[in-house]
Write a protein that holds these residues in place. Structure first.
Motif, PDB file in Angstrom:
ATOM      1  N   SER A   8     -45.495  86.430-162.969  1.00  0.00           N
ATOM      2  CA  SER A   8     -44.231  86.498-162.232  1.00  0.00           C
ATOM      3  C   SER A   8     -43.083  86.688-163.214  1.00  0.00           C
ATOM      4  CB  SER A   8     -44.028  85.234-161.393  1.00  0.00           C
ATOM      5  OG  SER A   8     -43.965  84.087-162.236  1.00  0.00           O
ATOM      6  N   GLY A   9     -41.882  86.791-162.677  1.00  0.00           N
ATOM      7  CA  GLY A   9     -40.709  86.930-163.537  1.00  0.00           C
ATOM      8  C   GLY A   9     -40.471  88.361-163.969  1.00  0.00           C
ATOM      9  N   LEU A  10     -39.928  88.524-165.164  1.00  0.00           N
ATOM     10  CA  LEU A  10     -39.524  89.845-165.658  1.00  0.00           C
ATOM     11  C   LEU A  10     -40.717  90.648-166.189  1.00  0.00           C
ATOM     12  CD1 LEU A  10     -36.236  88.861-167.548  1.00  0.00           C
ATOM     13  CD2 LEU A  10     -36.500  89.620-165.172  1.00  0.00           C
ATOM     14  N   ASP A  11     -40.484  91.924-166.385  1.00  0.00           N
ATOM     15  CA  ASP A  11     -41.494  92.814-166.958  1.00  0.00           C
ATOM     16  C   ASP A  11     -41.777  92.369-168.397  1.00  0.00           C
ATOM     17  OD1 ASP A  11     -42.798  94.947-168.281  1.00  0.00           O
ATOM     18  OD2 ASP A  11     -41.931  96.395-166.897  1.00  0.00           O
ATOM     19  N   PRO A  12     -43.061  92.184-168.755  1.00  0.00           N
ATOM     20  CA  PRO A  12     -43.380  91.741-170.125  1.00  0.00           C
ATOM     21  C   PRO A  12     -42.964  92.730-171.205  1.00  0.00           C
ATOM     22  CG  PRO A  12     -45.365  92.350-168.897  1.00  0.00           C
ATOM     23  CD  PRO A  12     -44.250  92.293-167.912  1.00  0.00           C
ATOM     24  N   ASN A  13     -42.702  93.987-170.816  1.00  0.00           N
ATOM     25  CA  ASN A  13     -42.243  94.974-171.799  1.00  0.00           C
ATOM     26  C   ASN A  13     -40.773  94.793-172.156  1.00  0.00           C
ATOM     27  OD1 ASN A  13     -44.715  96.428-172.036  1.00  0.00           O
ATOM     28  ND2 ASN A  13     -44.322  97.319-170.020  1.00  0.00           N
ATOM     29  N   SER A  14     -40.055  94.029-171.315  1.00  0.00           N
ATOM     30  CA  SER A  14     -38.621  93.860-171.562  1.00  0.00           C
ATOM     31  C   SER A  14     -38.207  92.398-171.756  1.00  0.00           C
ATOM     32  CB  SER A  14     -37.833  94.452-170.378  1.00  0.00           C
ATOM     33  OG  SER A  14     -38.161  93.785-169.173  1.00  0.00           O
ATOM     34  N   ALA A  15     -39.171  91.483-171.687  1.00  0.00           N
ATOM     35  CA  ALA A  15     -38.835  90.059-171.820  1.00  0.00           C
ATOM     36  C   ALA A  15     -39.960  89.321-172.540  1.00  0.00           C
ATOM     37  CB  ALA A  15     -38.610  89.444-170.438  1.00  0.00           C
TER      38      ALA A  15
END
Length: 257
Positions: A8-15
């Motif tokens: 869940s949450g933000l995209d792992p590529n940007s966070a």
């Protein structure tokens, strides 16, 4: 085999990615209160450890293999760096991961557990769980009544009942693998493997009313995690994230940001 997880949450590529690891007899649902607080700023992976929740069952259960399960999850997502947050047994799993894969652990948060051996303290709970299994209740309220003969604290019973679910035959059973947990209990209360000092930035969060982290544990903590910091949550016991969620979430976010 890969652990069951919820992302869940933000995209792992940007966070940055935070992995949440629950404690004994728990499941990923137990740390949802932390996950929700982190989702606006982080990519969050909430896991079920082996023999818990919807993850696979295995006769082998110790901190080496549980840490390896987390490492395989990290590799599965092709993550180069993660933040680990673990409660109780999950805190020991997180510590073990950091010991083995320090270069991949940016920060480590350990909720109310120390890198030490513990005396048995779940005998009554295990007896209550076995009674529920033997008596085969037809409802959660009936299971609660059975457990109330062993466990006075309503909150503890409610926590355990979250893992009581109907099987395909329509009978209630524990999602966790009780027999394997019981067989490996001595390994679960033992210390992690600490072959060296881990240099990860680490925060130990203690519930003020809990006896899981004591002053005499300080030497073991600093010896294993030389950059360890400590935070005490007033008015909380071992289930500090359930009892004082705002204070715990704020401590975690302040540390990992």
């Amino acid at each position: 085999m890969l652990l069951n997880f919820k992302q869940s949450g933000l995209d792992p590529n940007s966070a940055k990615t935070v992995i949440l690891i629950h404690g004994l007899f728990g499941s990923l649902e137990n740390l949802n209160v932390i996950a929700r607080a982190l989702e606006p700023s982080f990519s969050v992976i909430n896991v079920d450890l082996r023999n818990h929740g919807r993850s696979f069952k295995s006769d082998e259960m110790n901190y080496q293999v549980m840490a390896q399960d987390i490492c395989e999850l990290i590799n599965h997502h092709d993550l180069q760096s993660v933040i680990l947050v673990g409660h109780s047994m999950g805190g020991k799993v997180a510590m073990q991961v950091a010991m083995h894969e320090e270069q991949k652990v940016e920060k480590l948060v350990v909720l109310d557990i120390a890198p030490v051996d513990y005396h048995p303290r779940h005998d009554t709970i295990i007896a209550a769980l076995n009674q529920v299994s033997q008596q085969k209740p037809s409802s959660r309220s009936e299971a609660d009544k059975i457990m109330s003969g062993y466990i006075e604290e309503l909150g503890v019973r409610q926590f355990l009942l979250k893992s009581l679910a109907k099987n395909p035959q329509g009978n209630f059973e524990w999602r966790f693998n009780l027999s394997v947990i019981e067989e490996n209990y001595s390994k679960i209360i033992s210390n992690i493997d600490t072959p060296r000092t881990c240099l990860c930035d680490t925060l130990f969060v203690k519930g003020n009313n809990s006896d899981y982290i004591l002053p005499e544990h300080r030497e073991a903590i600093v010896g294993a995690f030389s950059k360890a910091k400590a935070k005490i949550i007033q008015g909380a016991g071992h289930w500090l994230h359930a009892e004082k969620p705002e204070a715990v979430n704020r401590s975690i976010i302040d540390f990992i940001q």
